[in-house]
Motif scaffolding. Structure first.
Motif, PDB file in Angstrom:
ATOM      1  N   ASP A 186      18.899  36.993  79.549  1.00 43.57           N
ATOM      2  CA  ASP A 186      18.070  37.498  80.644  1.00 43.57           C
ATOM      3  C   ASP A 186      18.834  37.156  81.916  1.00 43.57           C
ATOM      4  N   ALA A 187      19.712  38.049  82.304  1.00 49.05           N
ATOM      5  CA  ALA A 187      20.623  37.768  83.409  1.00 49.05           C
ATOM      6  C   ALA A 187      20.712  38.975  84.329  1.00 49.05           C
ATOM      7  N   GLU A 188      21.435  38.803  85.404  1.00 52.31           N
ATOM      8  CA  GLU A 188      21.686  39.921  86.314  1.00 52.31           C
ATOM      9  C   GLU A 188      22.921  40.711  85.908  1.00 52.31           C
ATOM     10  N   SER A 189      23.778  40.090  85.091  1.00 49.43           N
ATOM     11  CA  SER A 189      24.948  40.803  84.585  1.00 49.43           C
ATOM     12  C   SER A 189      25.149  40.444  83.114  1.00 49.43           C
ATOM     13  N   TYR A 190      25.767  41.363  82.397  1.00 44.14           N
ATOM     14  CA  TYR A 190      25.954  41.244  80.954  1.00 44.14           C
ATOM     15  C   TYR A 190      27.386  41.587  80.620  1.00 44.14           C
ATOM     16  N   ARG A 191      27.802  41.214  79.408  1.00 45.32           N
ATOM     17  CA  ARG A 191      29.131  41.543  78.943  1.00 45.32           C
ATOM     18  C   ARG A 191      29.020  42.099  77.530  1.00 45.32           C
ATOM     19  N   VAL A 192      29.690  43.219  77.318  1.00 46.83           N
ATOM     20  CA  VAL A 192      29.827  43.766  75.975  1.00 46.83           C
ATOM     21  C   VAL A 192      31.314  43.959  75.714  1.00 46.83           C
ATOM     22  N   ARG A 193      31.664  44.061  74.466  1.00 44.71           N
ATOM     23  CA  ARG A 193      33.082  44.198  74.097  1.00 44.71           C
ATOM     24  C   ARG A 193      33.424  45.660  73.825  1.00 44.71           C
ATOM     25  N   ASP A 194      34.458  46.124  74.501  1.00 44.91           N
ATOM     26  CA  ASP A 194      35.021  47.449  74.271  1.00 44.91           C
ATOM     27  C   ASP A 194      36.002  47.287  73.114  1.00 44.91           C
ATOM     28  N   ARG A 195      35.668  47.832  71.941  1.00 42.64           N
ATOM     29  CA  ARG A 195      36.502  47.661  70.748  1.00 42.64           C
ATOM     30  C   ARG A 195      37.765  48.513  70.805  1.00 42.64           C
ATOM     31  N   ILE A 196      37.788  49.532  71.664  1.00 43.90           N
ATOM     32  CA  ILE A 196      38.978  50.390  71.793  1.00 43.90           C
ATOM     33  C   ILE A 196      40.026  49.711  72.662  1.00 43.90           C
ATOM     34  N   LEU A 197      39.602  49.224  73.824  1.00 38.82           N
ATOM     35  CA  LEU A 197      40.531  48.565  74.746  1.00 38.82           C
ATOM     36  C   LEU A 197      40.673  47.069  74.482  1.00 38.82           C
ATOM     37  N   CYS A 198      39.841  46.544  73.569  1.00 39.28           N
ATOM     38  CA  CYS A 198      39.862  45.111  73.221  1.00 39.28           C
ATOM     39  C   CYS A 198      39.677  44.245  74.457  1.00 39.28           C
ATOM     40  N   GLU A 199      38.620  44.562  75.224  1.00 38.39           N
ATOM     41  CA  GLU A 199      38.322  43.765  76.411  1.00 38.39           C
ATOM     42  C   GLU A 199      36.824  43.688  76.643  1.00 38.39           C
ATOM     43  N   GLU A 200      36.429  42.666  77.377  1.00 38.36           N
ATOM     44  CA  GLU A 200      35.032  42.502  77.761  1.00 38.36           C
ATOM     45  C   GLU A 200      34.743  43.424  78.942  1.00 38.36           C
ATOM     46  N   VAL A 201      33.553  44.026  78.927  1.00 33.35           N
ATOM     47  CA  VAL A 201      33.144  44.925  80.002  1.00 33.35           C
ATOM     48  C   VAL A 201      31.901  44.340  80.667  1.00 33.35           C
ATOM     49  N   PRO A 202      31.991  44.041  81.969  1.00 34.61           N
ATOM     50  CA  PRO A 202      30.798  43.540  82.662  1.00 34.61           C
ATOM     51  C   PRO A 202      29.850  44.704  82.991  1.00 34.61           C
ATOM     52  N   LEU A 203      28.551  44.455  82.837  1.00 31.41           N
ATOM     53  CA  LEU A 203      27.531  45.458  83.133  1.00 31.41           C
ATOM     54  C   LEU A 203      26.433  44.855  83.990  1.00 31.41           C
ATOM     55  N   SER A 204      25.948  45.622  84.936  1.00 37.82           N
ATOM     56  CA  SER A 204      24.765  45.201  85.683  1.00 37.82           C
ATOM     57  C   SER A 204      23.564  45.275  84.744  1.00 37.82           C
ATOM     58  N   ARG A 205      22.458  44.685  85.152  1.00 40.02           N
ATOM     59  CA  ARG A 205      21.233  44.755  84.363  1.00 40.02           C
ATOM     60  C   ARG A 205      20.839  46.211  84.132  1.00 40.02           C
ATOM     61  N   ASP A 206      20.891  47.046  85.171  1.00 38.77           N
ATOM     62  CA  ASP A 206      20.511  48.457  85.031  1.00 38.77           C
ATOM     63  C   ASP A 206      21.412  49.188  84.042  1.00 38.77           C
ATOM     64  N   ASP A 207      22.724  48.965  84.129  1.00 43.59           N
ATOM     65  CA  ASP A 207      23.641  49.618  83.198  1.00 43.59           C
ATOM     66  C   ASP A 207      23.423  49.123  81.770  1.00 43.59           C
ATOM     67  N   PHE A 208      23.194  47.823  81.620  1.00 41.75           N
ATOM     68  CA  PHE A 208      22.945  47.278  80.286  1.00 41.75           C
ATOM     69  C   PHE A 208      21.674  47.888  79.695  1.00 41.75           C
ATOM     70  N   ASP A 209      20.607  47.941  80.492  1.00 45.28           N
ATOM     71  CA  ASP A 209      19.354  48.516  79.999  1.00 45.28           C
ATOM     72  C   ASP A 209      19.516  49.994  79.653  1.00 45.28           C
TER      73      ASP A 209
END
Length: 185
Positions: free
Chosen positions: A105-128
């Protein structure tokens, strides 16, 4: 018919998507089904477009069609920058990273891009909104899916709970269709 919607479907038909099987229907019918489901649930047009293109580059689970990433600019011009980014992320997503982030429950989130092999930061709105795209994709196909009702059930329920309201209602409505195992099974 809305001319923008026709433009989107014409693009997909031009790719031959209408001739590809997906969850016991055509891939095009699935993509339109996701768009229509999201639209009926009150999602914005931008998010509905992301839903319609949610797997156009292939996903961790679905590789029946993969538009080359070199064509991302073309898709971006067609559906809009944010919609294309959400669609790309749904395609590139390492699903376990999304599942882990659901507990935050945060203002920013991270998901993993399996193609580029990197973490992607997301805002709460983008994550939702990414959760919306991912959830409604599954809700549209789960009754027909070869993966079965239990595939990532906790994660999908978590997305529905996180989003609340119509998303939770849609989840409950679809999962009420789950066949009850017979006593002899």
């Amino acid at each position: 018919m809305n001319s923008d919607f026709k433009r989107l479907t014409d693009f997909l038909v031009g790719l031959g998507i209408d001739k590809i099987d997906h969850s016991k229907k055509s891939y095009l019918a699935h993509l339109i089904g996701v768009y229509r489901l999201m639209e009926s649930q009150g999602c914005t047009e931008e998010v509905c477009r992301a839903g319609m293109f949610h797997s156009v580059y292939g996903t961790q689970q679905f590789q029946g069609f993969t538009l080359p990433l070199a064509r991302r600019a073309e898709v971006r011009d067609l559906i809009g920058e944010r919609a294309e980014r959400l669609a790309y992320l749904n395609c590139a997503l390492d699903r376990a990273s999304l599942d882990r982030a659901l507990d935050e429950d945060a203002e920013s989130y991270r998901v993993r891009d399996r193609i580029l092999c990197e973490e992607v930061p997301l805002s709460r709105d983008d994550f939702d909104d990414l959760c919306r795209v991912h959830l409604y994709d599954w809700l549209e196909q789960v009754p027909r899916s070869r993966l079965g009702w239990d595939y990532r059930r906790a994660a999908y329920r978590g997305m529905a709970e996180r989003l609340g309201g119509t998303a939770r209602e849609a989840y409950d409505r679809v999962f009420a269709l789950e066949p009850v195992p017979s006593a002899g099974a």
